[in-house]
Design a protein around this motif. Sequence first.
Motif, mmCIF file in Angstrom:
data_model
loop_
_atom_site.group_PDB
_atom_site.id
_atom_site.type_symbol
_atom_site.label_atom_id
_atom_site.label_comp_id
_atom_site.label_asym_id
_atom_site.label_seq_id
_atom_site.Cartn_x
_atom_site.Cartn_y
_atom_site.Cartn_z
ATOM 1 N N PHE A 102 1.225 11.486 -4.531
ATOM 2 C CA PHE A 102 0.169 11.002 -3.654
ATOM 3 C C PHE A 102 -0.393 9.706 -4.221
ATOM 4 O O PHE A 102 -0.551 9.565 -5.435
ATOM 5 C CB PHE A 102 -0.947 12.045 -3.531
ATOM 6 N N VAL A 103 -0.649 8.736 -3.344
ATOM 7 C CA VAL A 103 -1.170 7.442 -3.779
ATOM 8 C C VAL A 103 -2.487 7.144 -3.058
ATOM 9 O O VAL A 103 -2.776 7.704 -2.003
ATOM 10 C CB VAL A 103 -0.149 6.306 -3.541
ATOM 11 N N LYS A 104 -3.284 6.244 -3.649
ATOM 12 C CA LYS A 104 -4.575 5.874 -3.076
ATOM 13 C C LYS A 104 -4.437 4.718 -2.094
ATOM 14 O O LYS A 104 -5.110 4.663 -1.080
ATOM 15 C CB LYS A 104 -5.540 5.492 -4.201
ATOM 16 N N ARG A 105 -3.570 3.796 -2.427
ATOM 17 C CA ARG A 105 -3.309 2.655 -1.537
ATOM 18 C C ARG A 105 -1.854 2.259 -1.660
ATOM 19 O O ARG A 105 -1.223 2.490 -2.684
ATOM 20 C CB ARG A 105 -4.221 1.475 -1.840
ATOM 21 N N ILE A 106 -1.318 1.665 -0.581
ATOM 22 C CA ILE A 106 0.086 1.257 -0.608
ATOM 23 C C ILE A 106 0.264 0.005 0.243
ATOM 24 O O ILE A 106 -0.398 -0.161 1.260
ATOM 25 C CB ILE A 106 1.007 2.400 -0.126
ATOM 26 N N GLU A 107 1.128 -0.881 -0.216
ATOM 27 C CA GLU A 107 1.511 -2.073 0.532
ATOM 28 C C GLU A 107 3.006 -1.955 0.776
ATOM 29 O O GLU A 107 3.782 -1.832 -0.169
ATOM 30 C CB GLU A 107 1.201 -3.332 -0.265
ATOM 31 N N VAL A 108 3.394 -1.962 2.045
ATOM 32 C CA VAL A 108 4.788 -1.811 2.432
ATOM 33 C C VAL A 108 5.256 -3.149 3.003
ATOM 34 O O VAL A 108 4.753 -3.590 4.031
ATOM 35 C CB VAL A 108 4.949 -0.686 3.492
ATOM 36 N N VAL A 109 6.193 -3.776 2.325
ATOM 37 C CA VAL A 109 6.677 -5.089 2.739
ATOM 38 C C VAL A 109 8.053 -4.935 3.367
ATOM 39 O O VAL A 109 8.996 -4.502 2.713
ATOM 40 C CB VAL A 109 6.737 -6.071 1.547
ATOM 41 N N TYR A 110 8.137 -5.273 4.646
ATOM 42 C CA TYR A 110 9.414 -5.319 5.352
ATOM 43 C C TYR A 110 9.845 -6.776 5.438
ATOM 44 O O TYR A 110 9.121 -7.676 5.037
ATOM 45 C CB TYR A 110 9.278 -4.724 6.759
ATOM 46 N N ARG A 111 10.972 -7.006 6.003
ATOM 47 C CA ARG A 111 11.502 -8.370 6.107
ATOM 48 C C ARG A 111 10.576 -9.280 6.916
ATOM 49 O O ARG A 111 10.362 -10.432 6.559
ATOM 50 C CB ARG A 111 12.876 -8.308 6.753
ATOM 51 N N ASN A 112 9.994 -8.764 8.012
ATOM 52 C CA ASN A 112 9.179 -9.596 8.906
ATOM 53 C C ASN A 112 7.712 -9.218 8.958
ATOM 54 O O ASN A 112 6.955 -9.833 9.710
ATOM 55 C CB ASN A 112 9.748 -9.543 10.325
#
Length: 75
Positions: free
Chosen positions: A2-12
């Motif tokens: 479990f995480v508190k915050r997440i940044e998900v980077v896709y190609r666009n």
Amino acid sequence: MFVKRIEVVYRNSTLHFIVGTPMETVVTDVRIKPNPNKIVKTIELTDDLIKIEYGEDEVTWLPINKVVELNFKKA
């Protein structure tokens, strides 16, 4: 995990999710103002998917296989 915050980077595009804040919504790369009733409750990171629980028992699953970069902070 479990995480508190997440940044998900896709190609666009890039998505940010933080526990305790409104769910970010992206429709065809257009950001919509977050709905204050859809607060992120939990973010779970597995080997293949990101599970985000928010609002009134709503769940979103994001596949990790198309992610370019993944940044997160443990809960």
